[in-house]
Enzyme design. Sequence first.
Site, PDB file in Angstrom:
ATOM      1  N   PRO A   1       0.797  -1.230   0.000  1.00  0.00           N
ATOM      2  CA  PRO A   1       0.000   0.000   0.000  1.00  0.00           C
ATOM      3  C   PRO A   1       0.833   1.286   0.000  1.00  0.00           C
ATOM      4  O   PRO A   1       1.876   1.358   0.633  1.00  0.00           O
ATOM      5  CB  PRO A   1      -0.812  -0.105   1.292  1.00  0.00           C
ATOM      6  N   ASN A   2       0.312   2.242  -0.724  1.00  0.00           N
ATOM      7  CA  ASN A   2       0.847   3.602  -0.834  1.00  0.00           C
ATOM      8  C   ASN A   2       2.099   3.713  -1.705  1.00  0.00           C
ATOM      9  O   ASN A   2       2.555   4.818  -1.984  1.00  0.00           O
ATOM     10  CB  ASN A   2       1.130   4.204   0.564  1.00  0.00           C
TER      11      ASN A   2
ATOM     12  N   GLU B   1      12.761  -9.492   1.120  1.00  0.00           N
ATOM     13  CA  GLU B   1      11.946  -8.358   1.581  1.00  0.00           C
ATOM     14  C   GLU B   1      12.748  -7.067   1.374  1.00  0.00           C
ATOM     15  O   GLU B   1      13.931  -7.017   1.703  1.00  0.00           O
ATOM     16  CB  GLU B   1      11.644  -8.558   3.071  1.00  0.00           C
TER      17      GLU B   1
ATOM     18  N   ASN C   1       8.052  -5.613  -1.265  1.00  0.00           N
ATOM     19  CA  ASN C   1       8.030  -4.486  -0.334  1.00  0.00           C
ATOM     20  C   ASN C   1       6.586  -4.431   0.180  1.00  0.00           C
ATOM     21  O   ASN C   1       5.710  -3.877  -0.484  1.00  0.00           O
ATOM     22  CB  ASN C   1       8.415  -3.174  -1.013  1.00  0.00           C
TER      23      ASN C   1
ATOM     24  N   ARG D   1      13.501   4.428  12.219  1.00  0.00           N
ATOM     25  CA  ARG D   1      12.237   5.162  12.233  1.00  0.00           C
ATOM     26  C   ARG D   1      11.427   4.800  13.480  1.00  0.00           C
ATOM     27  O   ARG D   1      11.977   4.300  14.446  1.00  0.00           O
ATOM     28  CB  ARG D   1      11.486   4.871  10.924  1.00  0.00           C
TER      29      ARG D   1
ATOM     30  N   ARG E   1       5.031  10.988  -2.369  1.00  0.00           N
ATOM     31  CA  ARG E   1       4.723  10.803  -0.957  1.00  0.00           C
ATOM     32  C   ARG E   1       6.014  10.861  -0.134  1.00  0.00           C
ATOM     33  O   ARG E   1       6.938  10.107  -0.372  1.00  0.00           O
ATOM     34  CB  ARG E   1       4.076   9.431  -0.827  1.00  0.00           C
TER      35      ARG E   1
ATOM     36  N   HIS F   1      12.760  -2.770   1.904  1.00  0.00           N
ATOM     37  CA  HIS F   1      12.218  -1.497   2.378  1.00  0.00           C
ATOM     38  C   HIS F   1      13.124  -0.397   1.854  1.00  0.00           C
ATOM     39  O   HIS F   1      14.354  -0.478   2.007  1.00  0.00           O
ATOM     40  CB  HIS F   1      12.150  -1.431   3.903  1.00  0.00           C
ATOM     41  N   ILE F   2      12.521   0.604   1.269  1.00  0.00           N
ATOM     42  CA  ILE F   2      13.294   1.711   0.707  1.00  0.00           C
ATOM     43  C   ILE F   2      14.007   2.473   1.838  1.00  0.00           C
ATOM     44  O   ILE F   2      15.183   2.802   1.741  1.00  0.00           O
ATOM     45  CB  ILE F   2      12.351   2.644  -0.086  1.00  0.00           C
ATOM     46  N   SER F   3      13.265   2.735   2.901  1.00  0.00           N
ATOM     47  CA  SER F   3      13.835   3.454   4.042  1.00  0.00           C
ATOM     48  C   SER F   3      14.439   2.458   5.037  1.00  0.00           C
ATOM     49  O   SER F   3      14.140   1.261   4.984  1.00  0.00           O
ATOM     50  CB  SER F   3      12.743   4.272   4.732  1.00  0.00           C
TER      51      SER F   3
ATOM     52  N   TYR G   1      11.351   8.717   1.085  1.00  0.00           N
ATOM     53  CA  TYR G   1      11.344   7.687   0.040  1.00  0.00           C
ATOM     54  C   TYR G   1      11.982   8.121  -1.281  1.00  0.00           C
ATOM     55  O   TYR G   1      12.093   7.297  -2.190  1.00  0.00           O
ATOM     56  CB  TYR G   1       9.898   7.228  -0.205  1.00  0.00           C
TER      57      TYR G   1
ATOM     58  N   ASP H   1       1.609 -15.427   6.275  1.00  0.00           N
ATOM     59  CA  ASP H   1       1.161 -16.805   6.037  1.00  0.00           C
ATOM     60  C   ASP H   1       1.141 -17.138   4.544  1.00  0.00           C
ATOM     61  O   ASP H   1       1.510 -18.251   4.147  1.00  0.00           O
ATOM     62  CB  ASP H   1      -0.237 -17.024   6.629  1.00  0.00           C
TER      63      ASP H   1
ATOM     64  N   ALA I   1       3.367  -0.868   4.695  1.00  0.00           N
ATOM     65  CA  ALA I   1       2.845  -0.895   6.074  1.00  0.00           C
ATOM     66  C   ALA I   1       2.355  -2.276   6.499  1.00  0.00           C
ATOM     67  O   ALA I   1       2.341  -2.587   7.695  1.00  0.00           O
ATOM     68  CB  ALA I   1       1.727   0.130   6.216  1.00  0.00           C
TER      69      ALA I   1
ATOM     70  N   HIS J   1       4.280  -4.567   8.996  1.00  0.00           N
ATOM     71  CA  HIS J   1       4.209  -4.413  10.449  1.00  0.00           C
ATOM     72  C   HIS J   1       2.888  -4.902  11.040  1.00  0.00           C
ATOM     73  O   HIS J   1       2.722  -4.899  12.252  1.00  0.00           O
ATOM     74  CB  HIS J   1       4.397  -2.929  10.815  1.00  0.00           C
TER      75      HIS J   1
ATOM     76  N   ARG K   1       7.711   0.433  13.375  1.00  0.00           N
ATOM     77  CA  ARG K   1       8.222  -0.069  12.083  1.00  0.00           C
ATOM     78  C   ARG K   1       9.381  -1.054  12.273  1.00  0.00           C
ATOM     79  O   ARG K   1       9.881  -1.635  11.306  1.00  0.00           O
ATOM     80  CB  ARG K   1       8.705   1.093  11.209  1.00  0.00           C
TER      81      ARG K   1
END
Length: 150
Positions: A12-13, A100, A76, A109, A20, A102-104, A25, A89, A79, A82, A113
Amino acid sequence: MSAHRVLVLNGPNLNLLGKRQPEIYGTETLDDVEAECRRVAEELGLTLEFRQSNAEHELIGWLHSARETVAGIVINPAAFSHTSVAIMDALAACPCPIIEVHISNIHRREAFRHHSYVSQVASGVICGCGTQGYALALFRLAALLEKATP
Ligand code: DQA
């Protein structure tokens, strides 16, 4: 199942990437990330499926289809990393290696997170490398797949 087919999944996002919170990001868009992934995948001899959804059930449906069609997954989960036992699953039901991304750097943070359900089922985790993390993940998958192919 193709030995070279890889799914790159975005949560999402991430459709708003570039617009954003660019201070976190960056300014590259998801289309830019897809173009770079396609460039790197071609170099590595991988066939790419690149998807994004804001809906948990859609991501889960794609993971179910991927179970029998892809040799590796880059995800990725945004959210959902978390919060989502359901995505964890669905990934656990995939027999292929999972990286996996994550950009950040999620560990620098907010505390909420710092924990990712997805890390529990990932072969590797790349975070804090910006959008370059996707290419790094593809390199790692290619190495794992090469090792697995006799
Ligand atoms: C993210 C980090 C998550 O905590 C956040 O919810 C995102 C993006 C990252 O790529 O840095 O949406 O996964």
